[in-house]
Design a protein around this motif. Structure first.
Motif, PDB file in Angstrom:
ATOM      1  N   CYS A   4       3.026  49.630  21.764  1.00 16.39           N
ATOM      2  CA  CYS A   4       3.001  48.605  20.720  1.00 16.39           C
ATOM      3  C   CYS A   4       4.055  47.540  21.013  1.00 16.39           C
ATOM      4  O   CYS A   4       5.164  47.861  21.442  1.00 16.39           O
ATOM      5  N   ALA A   5       3.716  46.288  20.762  1.00 16.14           N
ATOM      6  CA  ALA A   5       4.641  45.192  21.036  1.00 16.14           C
ATOM      7  C   ALA A   5       5.772  45.115  20.021  1.00 16.14           C
ATOM      8  O   ALA A   5       6.787  44.476  20.270  1.00 16.14           O
ATOM      9  N   ALA A   6       5.610  45.729  18.874  1.00 15.45           N
ATOM     10  CA  ALA A   6       6.597  45.618  17.799  1.00 15.45           C
ATOM     11  C   ALA A   6       7.666  46.695  17.938  1.00 15.45           C
ATOM     12  O   ALA A   6       7.448  47.841  17.570  1.00 15.45           O
TER      13      ALA A   6
ATOM     14  N   HIS B  63       1.923  36.034  16.257  1.00 12.21           N
ATOM     15  CA  HIS B  63       0.587  35.622  16.655  1.00 12.21           C
ATOM     16  C   HIS B  63       0.311  34.188  16.206  1.00 12.21           C
ATOM     17  O   HIS B  63       0.786  33.744  15.153  1.00 12.21           O
TER      18      HIS B  63
ATOM     19  N   GLY C   7       1.575  39.185  13.024  1.00 12.14           N
ATOM     20  CA  GLY C   7       2.540  40.195  13.446  1.00 12.14           C
ATOM     21  C   GLY C   7       3.180  39.834  14.771  1.00 12.14           C
ATOM     22  O   GLY C   7       3.067  38.708  15.260  1.00 12.14           O
ATOM     23  N   VAL C   8       3.860  40.794  15.379  1.00  9.69           N
ATOM     24  CA  VAL C   8       4.555  40.573  16.647  1.00  9.69           C
ATOM     25  C   VAL C   8       3.533  40.439  17.775  1.00  9.69           C
ATOM     26  O   VAL C   8       2.679  41.294  17.961  1.00  9.69           O
ATOM     27  N   CYS C   9       3.638  39.354  18.520  1.00  9.92           N
ATOM     28  CA  CYS C   9       2.682  39.050  19.588  1.00  9.92           C
ATOM     29  C   CYS C   9       3.191  39.568  20.928  1.00  9.92           C
ATOM     30  O   CYS C   9       4.385  39.498  21.221  1.00  9.92           O
ATOM     31  N   GLN C  10       2.283  40.060  21.750  1.00  7.88           N
ATOM     32  CA  GLN C  10       2.659  40.572  23.064  1.00  7.88           C
ATOM     33  C   GLN C  10       3.163  39.464  23.981  1.00  7.88           C
ATOM     34  O   GLN C  10       3.843  39.734  24.970  1.00  7.88           O
TER      35      GLN C  10
ATOM     36  N   CYS D 128       2.272  45.754  14.779  1.00  5.94           N
ATOM     37  CA  CYS D 128       1.966  44.515  15.505  1.00  5.94           C
ATOM     38  C   CYS D 128       0.747  43.802  14.941  1.00  5.94           C
ATOM     39  O   CYS D 128       0.422  42.702  15.381  1.00  5.94           O
TER      40      CYS D 128
ATOM     41  N   HIS E 160       1.561  52.479  18.677  1.00  3.08           N
ATOM     42  CA  HIS E 160       0.986  51.849  17.498  1.00  3.08           C
ATOM     43  C   HIS E 160       1.078  52.780  16.292  1.00  3.08           C
ATOM     44  O   HIS E 160       0.957  53.999  16.409  1.00  3.08           O
TER      45      HIS E 160
ATOM     46  N   HIS F 287       1.726  44.055  26.628  1.00  6.87           N
ATOM     47  CA  HIS F 287       3.089  44.540  26.404  1.00  6.87           C
ATOM     48  C   HIS F 287       3.416  45.747  27.276  1.00  6.87           C
ATOM     49  O   HIS F 287       4.578  46.059  27.502  1.00  6.87           O
TER      50      HIS F 287
END
Length: 288
Positions: free
Chosen positions: A25-27, A121, A113-116, A154, A32, A74
């Motif tokens: 997960c990118a976050a 995004h 959310g957090v983008c890769q 994410c 995830h 990610h």
């Protein structure tokens, strides 16, 4: 002749042994988090309605649009969509909206959310996509593939069918050793017990010689199609390089580590695994 297979890991959430990796997960790293998500169905047949060229990344498990090229992953480099089906998404139709395409990482996301690719995004230029949730509408769900879930960290839509933990979401192998299991018939005079098989749905190791195949966290019973027959040492003190206190759960049929408590069993009315009637199994550990 028996051979060894590495890359078996212990899940710190359900305490079971499973094969394979985690979805990155990118976050804030980790895997995830699907807690609170429904199960989404994405169409993949060639005659399905909607926009095609959506692909699954085998590294991060995310669904991304490939019509404008492959976005950053990610898990490293670009998304790897080899082996993916060609998924179709419907815009402004039945189902749950608004899902949006991120023009930076190419993924399908519910919120910024957090983008890769870094930051949040960006939905500029995106349509508002609709996907079936929990089999509704059925007309579209019956030509699709389920087990897609929303990650609250994410915000992306990620495939959760690659592994499934009874404690929810994907298995977490942080802190696990790398275990090697013996495949094939045990050597003559060996105390190893054969009949252990890998489940193609949850990736766990379950005993296949019981009256029941055991309940799978993925739903239904364990599916051992295509699995090797594994043999586990089940008596005596562990040898050098081995770890004991692995046990058979008489409820879900899976192998779990009993040294940290009861773990999480998908079949238990009280939540934990039961080792009643189990031997004390030892697994060979190899360097990660």
């Amino acid at each position: 002749m028996a051979t060894g297979q590495p890359s078996w890991k212990w899940c710190s959430k359900c305490a079971c042994l499973f094969f394979g990796g985690n979805a990155v997960c990118a976050a804030a790293g980790g895997v995830h988090d699907h807690l609170g998500s429904g199960t989404y169905t994405v169409s993949y047949k060639s005659d399905a309605p909607g926009q095609n060229q959506w692909k699954w990344c085998k590294k991060c498990q995310v669904l991304s649009f490939t019509g404008d090229g492959v976005g950053p992953c990610h898990a490293g480099g670009q998304h790897d969509v080899s082996g993916s089906g060609d998924y179709h998404l419907v815009q402004d139709s039945e189902g749950q909206t608004p899902w949006n395409w991120c023009n930076k990482c190419q993924g399908l996301a519910w919120q910024p959310g957090v983008c890769q690719a870094g930051g949040a995004h960006a939905f500029n230029g995106s349509g508002r996509y609709s996907i079936c949730i929990n089999g509704n509408p059925r007309a579209q769900a019956n030509i699709g593939q389920d087990q897609w879930r929303w990650c609250k960290a994410c915000q992306l839509l990620c495939y959760d069918g690659i592994n499934s933990c009874a404690a929810g979401g994907a298995h977490i192998s942080a802190g696990s050793g790398n275990y090697e299991l013996t495949m094939g018939a045990p050597a003559s005079g060996s105390t190893a017990q054969p009949g252990w098989k890998w489940c193609t749905k949850c990736y766990g190791l379950a005993y296949s010689k019981s009256a029941s195949d055991g309940v799978c966290p993925r739903g239904g019973t364990h599916n051992h199609d295509g699995s090797a027959d594994y043999a586990l040492p089940s008596s005596g003190a562990p040898a050098d390089g081995e770890q004991d206190k692995w046990a058979w759960c008489n409820q879900c049929q899976q192998l779990w580590y009993s040294g940290n408590g009861a773990g999480r069993c998908c079949q238990s009315p009280t939540g934990g695994h039961s080792k009643d009637g189990s031997g004390n199994y030892s697994l060979k550990m190899i360097p990660n």
